[in-house]
Scaffold this motif. Structure first.
Motif, PDB file in Angstrom:
ATOM      1  N   ILE A 109       1.094  -0.963  -0.250  1.00  0.00           N
ATOM      2  CA  ILE A 109      -0.198  -0.059   0.017  1.00  0.00           C
ATOM      3  C   ILE A 109       0.812   1.343  -0.182  1.00  0.00           C
ATOM      4  O   ILE A 109       0.968   1.972  -0.459  1.00  0.00           O
ATOM      5  CB  ILE A 109      -1.134   0.176   1.449  1.00  0.00           C
ATOM      6  CG1 ILE A 109      -1.544  -1.170   1.242  1.00  0.00           C
ATOM      7  CG2 ILE A 109      -1.549   1.214   1.182  1.00  0.00           C
ATOM      8  CD1 ILE A 109      -2.585  -1.444   2.625  1.00  0.00           C
ATOM      9  N   ILE A 110       1.865   1.353   0.843  1.00  0.00           N
ATOM     10  CA  ILE A 110       2.769   2.194   1.404  1.00  0.00           C
ATOM     11  C   ILE A 110       3.916   2.708  -0.690  1.00  0.00           C
ATOM     12  O   ILE A 110       4.052   3.913  -0.947  1.00  0.00           O
ATOM     13  CB  ILE A 110       3.892   1.959   2.162  1.00  0.00           C
ATOM     14  CG1 ILE A 110       3.154   2.646   3.136  1.00  0.00           C
ATOM     15  CG2 ILE A 110       4.923   3.798   2.332  1.00  0.00           C
ATOM     16  CD1 ILE A 110       3.748   2.490   4.767  1.00  0.00           C
ATOM     17  N   ILE A 111       4.389   1.505  -1.514  1.00  0.00           N
ATOM     18  CA  ILE A 111       4.794   1.599  -1.776  1.00  0.00           C
ATOM     19  C   ILE A 111       4.075   1.666  -2.600  1.00  0.00           C
ATOM     20  O   ILE A 111       4.558   3.250  -4.220  1.00  0.00           O
ATOM     21  CB  ILE A 111       5.956   0.274  -2.296  1.00  0.00           C
ATOM     22  CG1 ILE A 111       6.687  -0.147  -1.084  1.00  0.00           C
ATOM     23  CG2 ILE A 111       6.688   0.366  -3.500  1.00  0.00           C
ATOM     24  CD1 ILE A 111       7.209  -1.084  -1.838  1.00  0.00           C
ATOM     25  N   GLY A 112       2.869   1.549  -3.562  1.00  0.00           N
ATOM     26  CA  GLY A 112       1.829   1.733  -3.759  1.00  0.00           C
ATOM     27  C   GLY A 112       1.592   2.859  -4.840  1.00  0.00           C
ATOM     28  O   GLY A 112       1.535   4.136  -5.753  1.00  0.00           O
ATOM     29  N   GLY A 113       0.965   3.838  -2.745  1.00  0.00           N
ATOM     30  CA  GLY A 113       1.332   5.125  -3.297  1.00  0.00           C
ATOM     31  C   GLY A 113       2.038   5.851  -3.439  1.00  0.00           C
ATOM     32  O   GLY A 113       1.935   7.088  -3.988  1.00  0.00           O
ATOM     33  N   THR A 114       3.336   5.241  -2.573  1.00  0.00           N
ATOM     34  CA  THR A 114       4.806   6.037  -3.195  1.00  0.00           C
ATOM     35  C   THR A 114       4.997   6.876  -4.950  1.00  0.00           C
ATOM     36  O   THR A 114       4.806   7.638  -5.667  1.00  0.00           O
ATOM     37  CB  THR A 114       5.678   6.049  -2.674  1.00  0.00           C
ATOM     38  OG1 THR A 114       5.404   5.646  -1.085  1.00  0.00           O
ATOM     39  CG2 THR A 114       6.449   7.243  -3.134  1.00  0.00           C
ATOM     40  N   ILE A 115       4.114   5.040  -5.735  1.00  0.00           N
ATOM     41  CA  ILE A 115       4.744   5.266  -6.789  1.00  0.00           C
ATOM     42  C   ILE A 115       3.330   6.534  -7.246  1.00  0.00           C
ATOM     43  O   ILE A 115       4.254   7.192  -9.104  1.00  0.00           O
ATOM     44  CB  ILE A 115       4.613   3.857  -7.379  1.00  0.00           C
ATOM     45  CG1 ILE A 115       6.023   3.268  -7.026  1.00  0.00           C
ATOM     46  CG2 ILE A 115       4.403   3.956  -9.228  1.00  0.00           C
ATOM     47  CD1 ILE A 115       5.820   1.509  -7.332  1.00  0.00           C
ATOM     48  N   TRP A 116       2.056   6.193  -6.785  1.00  0.00           N
ATOM     49  CA  TRP A 116       1.111   6.882  -8.006  1.00  0.00           C
ATOM     50  C   TRP A 116       1.372   8.291  -7.754  1.00  0.00           C
ATOM     51  O   TRP A 116       1.537   9.122  -8.235  1.00  0.00           O
ATOM     52  CB  TRP A 116       0.418   6.611  -7.144  1.00  0.00           C
ATOM     53  CG  TRP A 116      -1.413   7.218  -7.547  1.00  0.00           C
ATOM     54  CD1 TRP A 116      -1.739   7.547  -8.877  1.00  0.00           C
ATOM     55  CD2 TRP A 116      -1.838   8.918  -6.822  1.00  0.00           C
ATOM     56  NE1 TRP A 116      -2.583   8.447  -8.733  1.00  0.00           N
ATOM     57  CE2 TRP A 116      -2.618   9.285  -7.583  1.00  0.00           C
ATOM     58  CE3 TRP A 116      -1.790   9.295  -5.323  1.00  0.00           C
ATOM     59  CZ2 TRP A 116      -3.507  10.402  -6.936  1.00  0.00           C
ATOM     60  CZ3 TRP A 116      -2.242  10.829  -5.594  1.00  0.00           C
ATOM     61  CH2 TRP A 116      -3.177  10.583  -6.614  1.00  0.00           C
ATOM     62  N   ILE A 117       2.164   9.046  -6.068  1.00  0.00           N
ATOM     63  CA  ILE A 117       2.589   9.929  -5.935  1.00  0.00           C
ATOM     64  C   ILE A 117       3.306  10.902  -6.700  1.00  0.00           C
ATOM     65  O   ILE A 117       3.941  11.931  -7.818  1.00  0.00           O
ATOM     66  CB  ILE A 117       3.299  10.331  -4.587  1.00  0.00           C
ATOM     67  CG1 ILE A 117       1.329  10.204  -3.313  1.00  0.00           C
ATOM     68  CG2 ILE A 117       4.429  11.622  -3.895  1.00  0.00           C
ATOM     69  CD1 ILE A 117       2.177  10.128  -2.340  1.00  0.00           C
TER      70      ILE A 117
END
Length: 413
Positions: A109-117
């Motif tokens: 969730i964190i890495i996916g959110g970071t990549i999206w950002i």
């Protein structure tokens, strides 16, 4: 023979006294010389201390970041751990596998959110800031013309004076906006700083993984050390108090983060529906500043209204009304539902915590100052209650009504 023994004893006492005096003189002289050397090389010592502290900060940064990540992720990991164990017996029987899977879900969730950002949010924010900074002069001139047209119809107010006041108020925003492209290019071009922070963040991720995976083992070692260096009663009291502080900070940080995320999403939806300019930037400002209790919503509303005012004054009024409604919804419904009044602080204490924390540590202090003050209030109140009960075991002065209230009750009776 006796006289000789007496003389020898006196001689030994005199020698010991002289030896002590000599040692004291040597120590004082050495201290004076050392003090003179320290004063003479104070600048060099200061630079060495600064260099050593910078190295220590660089070494400690990944561990502090890792601890912060693990601390914030811990309640979510516990949630996924419980959900996995409820889904089947396999996860109950294989706790290590369940723990690893729960941590990996968190990281996904964190890495996916970071990549999206990085892929979507950062370029959008950069383009919006550059577009706003490029057109800031046009927005300002258009607003001046509108204000002049409005106040030209009012004979007792000079439109030029109004424009001068507004331009003076908006001058800092205009200056910051004009320098925004250069600042962004400088940040983007500083590869060394970006690379160092990236490496520290990656190390912090690995450190947080092992902290979460072995948190029970780390906890046992800490408990063993505390029990080894203190009595059982003091150690147990210490662990109880640490657990209470942990719940105060965790409930506030996690609850406020969820609350601000929801407010940011609602702000983006509402501003997009209203066709407000730069809804992504405005919703980010509102979401981030909402982390600061009491003052945060007002801090976020000011730039949002000012930016909209430059482009469309009428829309700025509707944006202000929308933000006010959003703040009331957050303060009266969403915030209490999420935080559940876990801090037990009056508004006066929260305002004081934000002011003191901001003065000491800046924006970070405005955020963490509230749980710190809640901790101080909790333990300080308990200490005062213990002292009061010890001093007045029975029929203390606070156990009786105040004189004015007693007089009123007598008159009624």
């Amino acid at each position: 023979m006796k006289k000789f023994d007496y003389f020898r004893r006196n001689r030994n006492d005199q020698d010991k006294l002289l030896a002590k005096i000599s040692i004291y003189i040597f120590l004082v002289a050495a201290a004076l010389i050392l003090f003179e050397k320290v004063i003479g090389n104070l600048s060099g010592i200061g630079s060495n201390i600064a260099t050593a502290s910078s190295y220590l900060k660089a070494l400690a940064a990944p561990f502090l970041m890792g601890f912060a990540i693990a601390y914030v992720m811990n309640p979510f990991m516990n949630f996924f751990d419980r959900m996995l164990k409820k889904s089947g017996k396999y996860f109950v029987q294989h706790e290590k596998t369940t723990r690893i899977l729960a941590i990996l879900i968190n990281y996904t969730i964190i890495i996916g959110g970071t990549i999206w950002i990085v892929i979507y949010l950062v370029p959008e924010v950069k383009e919006s800031i550059i577009a706003f900074a490029t057109n800031i002069t046009v927005y300002s001139e258009t607003m001046n013309i509108r204000i002049q047209n409005i106040f030209d119809q009012i004979t007792f107010i000079d439109s030029k004076d109004v424009n001068n006041v507004i331009n003076h108020i908006l001058a800092p925003i205009q200056h910051a906006s004009e320098n925004a492209p250069e600042v962004l290019e400088t940040i983007a071009g500083n590869i060394y700083v970006f690379g160092r922070v990236t490496v520290q963040f990656i190390m912090a991720i690995f450190i947080s993984f092992y902290m979460l995976y072995d948190k029970e083992r780390f906890g046992r070692k800490i408990r063993k050390g505390v029990y080894a260096f203190s009595t059982k009663e003091k150690a147990e009291r210490f662990f109880i108090n640490v657990n209470r502080v942990h719940h105060i900070f965790q409930d506030f940080i996690v609850g406020k983060a969820i609350d601000s995320l929801i407010i940011g999403i609602l702000a983006f939806i509402g501003l997009t529906f209203m066709q407000a300019p730069f809804p992504l930037i405005l919703s980010l400002i509102l979401g981030v500043t909402n982390m600061i209790p009491y003052f945060g919503p007002f801090i976020g509303a000011i730039p949002a209204i000012c930016i909209t005012l430059l482009i469309d004054p009428v829309l700025a009024i509707w944006v202000g009304i929308f933000i006010l409604i959003l703040q009331q919804f957050d303060g009266n419904f969403l915030g209490p539902k999420i935080l559940s009044n876990s801090l037990d602080l009056s508004p006066l204490w929260i305002i004081l915590a934000v002011l003191v924390g901001g003065g000491v540590m800046g924006p970070l202090g405005m955020f963490i100052g509230v749980p710190i003050f809640a901790t101080i209030k909790t333990f300080g109140g308990e200490y005062i209650n213990r002292r009061y009960e010890k001093k007045y075991p029975m029929d203390g002065p606070m156990d009786f009504p105040e004189p004015s209230k007693q007089k009123d009750s007598d008159e009624i009776s």
